[in-house]
Design an enzyme around this catalytic site. Structure first.
Site, PDB file in Angstrom:
ATOM      1  N   HIS A  19       0.475  -1.277  -0.187  1.00  0.00           N
ATOM      2  CA  HIS A  19      -0.334   0.313   0.084  1.00  0.00           C
ATOM      3  C   HIS A  19       0.876   1.749   0.098  1.00  0.00           C
ATOM      4  O   HIS A  19       0.576   2.147  -1.200  1.00  0.00           O
ATOM      5  CB  HIS A  19      -0.972   0.457   1.363  1.00  0.00           C
ATOM      6  CG  HIS A  19      -1.902  -0.922   1.039  1.00  0.00           C
ATOM      7  ND1 HIS A  19      -2.179  -1.969   2.561  1.00  0.00           N
ATOM      8  CD2 HIS A  19      -3.409  -1.661   0.330  1.00  0.00           C
ATOM      9  CE1 HIS A  19      -3.164  -2.332   1.973  1.00  0.00           C
ATOM     10  NE2 HIS A  19      -3.668  -2.229   1.322  1.00  0.00           N
ATOM     11  N   LYS A  43     -17.322  -6.367   7.925  1.00  0.00           N
ATOM     12  CA  LYS A  43     -15.877  -7.030   7.665  1.00  0.00           C
ATOM     13  C   LYS A  43     -15.595  -7.376   8.150  1.00  0.00           C
ATOM     14  O   LYS A  43     -14.242  -8.232   8.163  1.00  0.00           O
ATOM     15  CB  LYS A  43     -15.155  -5.926   6.675  1.00  0.00           C
ATOM     16  CG  LYS A  43     -15.524  -5.889   4.606  1.00  0.00           C
ATOM     17  CD  LYS A  43     -14.265  -5.409   3.736  1.00  0.00           C
ATOM     18  CE  LYS A  43     -14.213  -5.695   2.595  1.00  0.00           C
ATOM     19  NZ  LYS A  43     -13.517  -5.431   2.099  1.00  0.00           N
ATOM     20  N   ARG A  93      -1.672  -5.882  -8.545  1.00  0.00           N
ATOM     21  CA  ARG A  93      -1.239  -6.715  -8.242  1.00  0.00           C
ATOM     22  C   ARG A  93      -0.230  -7.871  -8.936  1.00  0.00           C
ATOM     23  O   ARG A  93       0.439  -8.285  -9.875  1.00  0.00           O
ATOM     24  CB  ARG A  93      -1.180  -7.239  -7.032  1.00  0.00           C
ATOM     25  CG  ARG A  93      -0.806  -6.753  -5.723  1.00  0.00           C
ATOM     26  CD  ARG A  93      -1.267  -7.293  -4.035  1.00  0.00           C
ATOM     27  NE  ARG A  93      -2.785  -7.625  -4.388  1.00  0.00           N
ATOM     28  CZ  ARG A  93      -3.588  -7.715  -3.478  1.00  0.00           C
ATOM     29  NH1 ARG A  93      -2.897  -8.029  -2.390  1.00  0.00           N
ATOM     30  NH2 ARG A  93      -4.601  -7.941  -3.642  1.00  0.00           N
ATOM     31  N   SER A 131      -3.339  -8.371   3.447  1.00  0.00           N
ATOM     32  CA  SER A 131      -3.462  -7.814   4.617  1.00  0.00           C
ATOM     33  C   SER A 131      -3.447  -8.880   5.264  1.00  0.00           C
ATOM     34  O   SER A 131      -3.402  -9.319   6.139  1.00  0.00           O
ATOM     35  CB  SER A 131      -4.420  -6.860   4.553  1.00  0.00           C
ATOM     36  OG  SER A 131      -4.172  -5.608   4.233  1.00  0.00           O
TER      37      SER A 131
HETATM   38  O1  PNS Z   1      -8.567  -3.042   0.305  1.00  0.00           O
HETATM   39  P1  PNS Z   1     -10.010  -3.916  -0.458  1.00  0.00           P
HETATM   40  O2  PNS Z   1     -11.691  -4.116   0.731  1.00  0.00           O
HETATM   41  O3  PNS Z   1      -9.757  -4.518  -1.165  1.00  0.00           O
HETATM   42  O4  PNS Z   1     -10.964  -2.109  -1.163  1.00  0.00           O
HETATM   43  C1  PNS Z   1     -11.951  -2.431  -1.627  1.00  0.00           C
HETATM   44  C2  PNS Z   1     -12.503  -0.632  -1.199  1.00  0.00           C
HETATM   45  C3  PNS Z   1     -13.186   0.214  -0.565  1.00  0.00           C
HETATM   46  C4  PNS Z   1     -12.398  -0.223  -2.251  1.00  0.00           C
HETATM   47  C5  PNS Z   1     -14.273  -1.172  -2.230  1.00  0.00           C
HETATM   48  O5  PNS Z   1     -15.177  -2.133  -1.313  1.00  0.00           O
HETATM   49  C6  PNS Z   1     -15.733  -0.051  -1.793  1.00  0.00           C
HETATM   50  O6  PNS Z   1     -15.007   0.794  -2.974  1.00  0.00           O
HETATM   51  N1  PNS Z   1     -16.363  -0.142  -1.138  1.00  0.00           N
HETATM   52  C7  PNS Z   1     -17.169   0.780  -1.064  1.00  0.00           C
HETATM   53  C8  PNS Z   1     -18.535   0.669  -1.190  1.00  0.00           C
HETATM   54  C9  PNS Z   1     -18.976   1.124  -2.714  1.00  0.00           C
HETATM   55  O7  PNS Z   1     -18.304   1.692  -3.146  1.00  0.00           O
HETATM   56  N2  PNS Z   1     -19.189  -0.361  -3.473  1.00  0.00           N
HETATM   57  C10 PNS Z   1     -19.416  -0.627  -5.208  1.00  0.00           C
HETATM   58  C11 PNS Z   1     -18.160  -0.654  -5.600  1.00  0.00           C
HETATM   59  S1  PNS Z   1     -18.467  -0.619  -7.084  1.00  0.00           S
END
Ligand code: PNS
Length: 166
Positions: A19, A43, A93, A131
């Site tokens: 990150h 989560k 990645r 993570s």
């Molecule tokens: O680190 P992560 O868990 O892969 O991040 C995922 C994240 C936070 C980017 C994604 O879950 C997100 O954007 N969540 C917010 C809710 C949202 O907008 N959902 C629609 C996405 S298409």
């Protein structure tokens, strides 16, 4: 000229060097980077949002950097609008990341066509890092030096090995 602002969203439970590598690359491209920590108790995170934000702030550095850290809940594209950003940055990645990332990028574009998603590749040393693996390896006694910032090592020790067990 208007400021180019990027949102770098994620769970960051916890933040790791992959990150941080993306954040460094992002800071070169954009005037400001808003690191956005997802507030989603569903989560079942190991660290609270406040703990994750504090760890990111310590790892990224304080004043004088063009980064700030905030939490968000709800739709990411709405948060992007609220902070006046133009782009979402995500780390890519491996090919295995691609499908999930493409789905999110295209859904976000549909929800808000003004928001672009920019993918950045981390340094090769970190392409296997996640993570989830950080937590699993640490809880089983594995070494994480060079993979997470010191603040995260200390937090993992306090949370997962409170008795000082090696
Ligand atoms: O680190 P992560 O868990 O892969 O991040 C995922 C994240 C936070 C980017 C994604 O879950 C997100 O954007 N969540 C917010 C809710 C949202 O907008 N959902 C629609 C996405 S298409």
């Amino acid at each position: 000229m208007s400021q180019r602002i990027a949102v770098y969203p994620g769970s960051f439970d916890p933040i790791h060097n992959g990150h941080l590598d993306i954040i460094e690359r992002c800071r070169v491209i954009f005037d400001e980077v808003v690191i956005a920590v997802l507030h989603n108790e569903g989560k079942k995170p190991l660290f609270s949002v406040e703990e994750r934000i504090d760890a990111i702030r310590e790892a990224v550095g304080g004043e004088g950097t063009n980064c700030r850290v905030e939490s968000f809940s709800g739709l990411l594209v709405d948060f992007v609008d609220r902070v006046g950003a133009q782009a979402v940055v995500r780390g890519l990645r491996a090919v295995s990341d691609f499908e999930y990332e493409m789905q999110m990028a295209l859904m976000n574009r549909r929800l808000n066509p003004r928001v672009e998603t920019v993918f950045l590749m981390p340094k090769q040393d970190y392409i296997y890092l996640s993570s989830r693996l950080v937590k699993e390896v640490f809880s089983l006694g594995g070494k994480l030096e060079g993979l997470v910032p010191d603040v995260v090592l200390r937090s993992l020790e306090a949370r997962l090995r409170p008795d000082g067990r090696a």
